[in-house]
Design a protein around this motif. Structure first.
Motif, PDB file in Angstrom:
ATOM      1  N   MET A 103       0.835  -1.194   0.000  1.00 50.79           N
ATOM      2  CA  MET A 103       0.000   0.000   0.000  1.00 50.79           C
ATOM      3  C   MET A 103       0.876   1.254   0.000  1.00 50.79           C
ATOM      4  SD  MET A 103      -2.956   1.189  -0.307  1.00 50.79           S
ATOM      5  CE  MET A 103      -3.638  -0.468  -0.436  1.00 50.79           C
ATOM      6  N   ASP A 106      -2.480   4.953   2.106  1.00 52.43           N
ATOM      7  CA  ASP A 106      -3.189   4.171   3.121  1.00 52.43           C
ATOM      8  C   ASP A 106      -4.632   4.654   3.284  1.00 52.43           C
ATOM      9  OD1 ASP A 106      -2.376   2.126   5.504  1.00 52.43           O
ATOM     10  OD2 ASP A 106      -3.877   3.552   6.220  1.00 52.43           O
ATOM     11  N   TYR A 213      -8.833   1.603   1.769  1.00 54.00           N
ATOM     12  CA  TYR A 213      -7.478   1.722   1.265  1.00 54.00           C
ATOM     13  C   TYR A 213      -7.525   2.418  -0.091  1.00 54.00           C
ATOM     14  CZ  TYR A 213      -5.110  -1.267   4.708  1.00 54.00           C
ATOM     15  OH  TYR A 213      -4.548  -1.772   5.853  1.00 54.00           O
ATOM     16  N   SER A 281       0.481   6.119   7.948  1.00 53.42           N
ATOM     17  CA  SER A 281      -0.674   5.820   8.780  1.00 53.42           C
ATOM     18  C   SER A 281      -0.225   5.220  10.110  1.00 53.42           C
ATOM     19  CB  SER A 281      -1.587   4.819   8.070  1.00 53.42           C
ATOM     20  OG  SER A 281      -0.896   3.578   7.921  1.00 53.42           O
ATOM     21  N   ASN A 283      -0.915   2.302  11.155  1.00 51.45           N
ATOM     22  CA  ASN A 283      -0.448   0.936  10.917  1.00 51.45           C
ATOM     23  C   ASN A 283       0.945   0.919  10.293  1.00 51.45           C
ATOM     24  OD1 ASN A 283      -1.076  -2.038  10.789  1.00 51.45           O
ATOM     25  ND2 ASN A 283      -0.651  -1.672   8.632  1.00 51.45           N
ATOM     26  N   ALA A 284       1.238   1.898   9.424  1.00 52.54           N
ATOM     27  CA  ALA A 284       2.561   1.964   8.808  1.00 52.54           C
ATOM     28  C   ALA A 284       3.635   2.207   9.863  1.00 52.54           C
ATOM     29  CB  ALA A 284       2.598   3.067   7.759  1.00 52.54           C
ATOM     30  N   MET A 292      -0.509  -3.838   5.071  1.00 53.44           N
ATOM     31  CA  MET A 292      -1.964  -3.722   5.156  1.00 53.44           C
ATOM     32  C   MET A 292      -2.498  -4.639   6.253  1.00 53.44           C
ATOM     33  SD  MET A 292      -2.331  -3.926   0.987  1.00 53.44           S
ATOM     34  CE  MET A 292      -0.822  -4.929   0.853  1.00 53.44           C
TER      35      MET A 292
END
Length: 334
Positions: A103, A106, A213, A281, A283-284, A292
């Motif tokens: 990704m 994001d 996404y 993001s 999560n990143a 992801m």
């Protein structure tokens, strides 16, 4: 004898160089659109030699919208594509064999842009209005889902097909009521509107029920099955360039401008900064850029499938994988 030895040495060096060059894997990489500031991170992998170090001879080509890029990857015309996961899910439902392997955006950046005074302040206000957009625009492809979620009739919107360069002038001249853009293009519209004394207004799909996404890197199932090492090397080198760009933003933009001198450096930097906002993001920061999560992809897959009324639902495991991604945690530079 000495001359013969020297000639032989030169021949062997040339042969070694030719052998090294022939060992490079030729790769075609399709972007989603005409290159602008948000694409600076890919030019870094060219100039810094990251792709070359990975044994890759990458030919990067402009895109004509995510819809077209998805078709190019599915048909084998190109090896890797940077395009919308929503467009990819729609193609999967219709029989394409593709997978998202990393990704970049994001947060989806599809946006309805209009002007203050056009009486469009919420999605439903677009009924009865005209929208200018290329047919293959990612936002246009998933627009039926945007309409369904926001409970307005997509059939009551009048579409005006036009090229990308025509969209902003058409909006400012009043030839259309709205256009579809990526939010990374906001600085360009802001600057153009300011010159004629007008004020843009933006309705991000992500702020109106579509926090899915966005754009990422995709390959065909055939490439993934038969060339897994190629996929791993491409992603490692590409995300190395992305990480370097995050940490060295101005240098990344300078590299981009060297390859695209007609583009305003100031606007390119603004485009790039918005792209990085989307990349980094929560999560990143936790799992590494590009990675992801299953819950978020399930949400994306379900939303696109349901609201675009696709022929069939694709299992989420067939939509994406993190298996080939490096673990990189760049810190944002100034």
């Amino acid at each position: 004898m000495k001359r013969t030895f020297i000639a032989l040495a030169i021949f062997l060096l040339y042969a070694a160089g030719a052998g090294s060059a022939s060992a490079m894997d030729k790769v075609k990489f399709a972007l989603d659109w005409i290159p602008y500031g948000k694409h600076a991170m890919y030019y870094v992998s060219i100039d810094k030699g990251f792709w070359k170090e990975a044994g890759l001879d990458v030919q990067m080509t402009r895109g004509f919208g995510s819809g077209d890029t998805v078709k190019r990857i599915a048909s084998g015309t190109d090896d890797f594509g940077f395009a919308s996961v929503g467009n990819m899910i729609a193609a999967l439902s219709r029989g394409a064999d593709l997978k998202m392997v990393g990704m970049v955006h994001d947060k989806t950046l599809e946006t309805l842009a209009t002007l203050v005074g056009n009486k469009i302040t919420k999605p439903a206000d677009i009924e009865g209005k005209t929208i200018g957009s290329p047919e293959a625009n990612a936002a246009r492809v998933i627009f039926p889902a945007f309409a369904n979620i926001n409970k307005f009739d997509n059939k009551k919107v009048k579409w005006i097909n036009m090229t990308v360069p025509a969209t902003v002038p058409s909006l400012l001249a009043g030839r259309v009521d709205a256009i579809l853009i990526f939010y990374t293009e906001k600085p360009t519209l802001d600057a153009a509107a300011q010159k004629v004394g007008k004020k843009p207004l933006y309705l991000l799909f992500a702020d109106h029920g579509m926090a899915t996404y966005g754009n990422g890197l995709m390959v065909s199932g055939d490439t993934l099955k038969n060339k897994p090492d190629l996929v791993k090397r491409f992603l490692a080198a590409t995300y190395k360039g992305i990480a370097w760009s995050v940490e060295n933003p101005q240098e990344a933009v300078d590299i981009f401008i060297k390859h695209n001198p007609a583009i305003s450096p100031d606007l390119a930097r603004k485009h790039f900064d918005i792209a990085v906002d989307s990349l980094l993001s929560e999560n990143a920061l936790k799992e590494g850029i590009g990675h992801m999560t299953k819950p978020r992809m399930v949400f994306t897959n379900d939303l696109i499938t349901t609201h675009m009324k696709l022929p069939k639902k694709t299992a989420v495991e067939a939509v994406y994988t993190n298996e080939y991604l490096p673990k990189l945690f760049p810190k944002r530079g100034k």
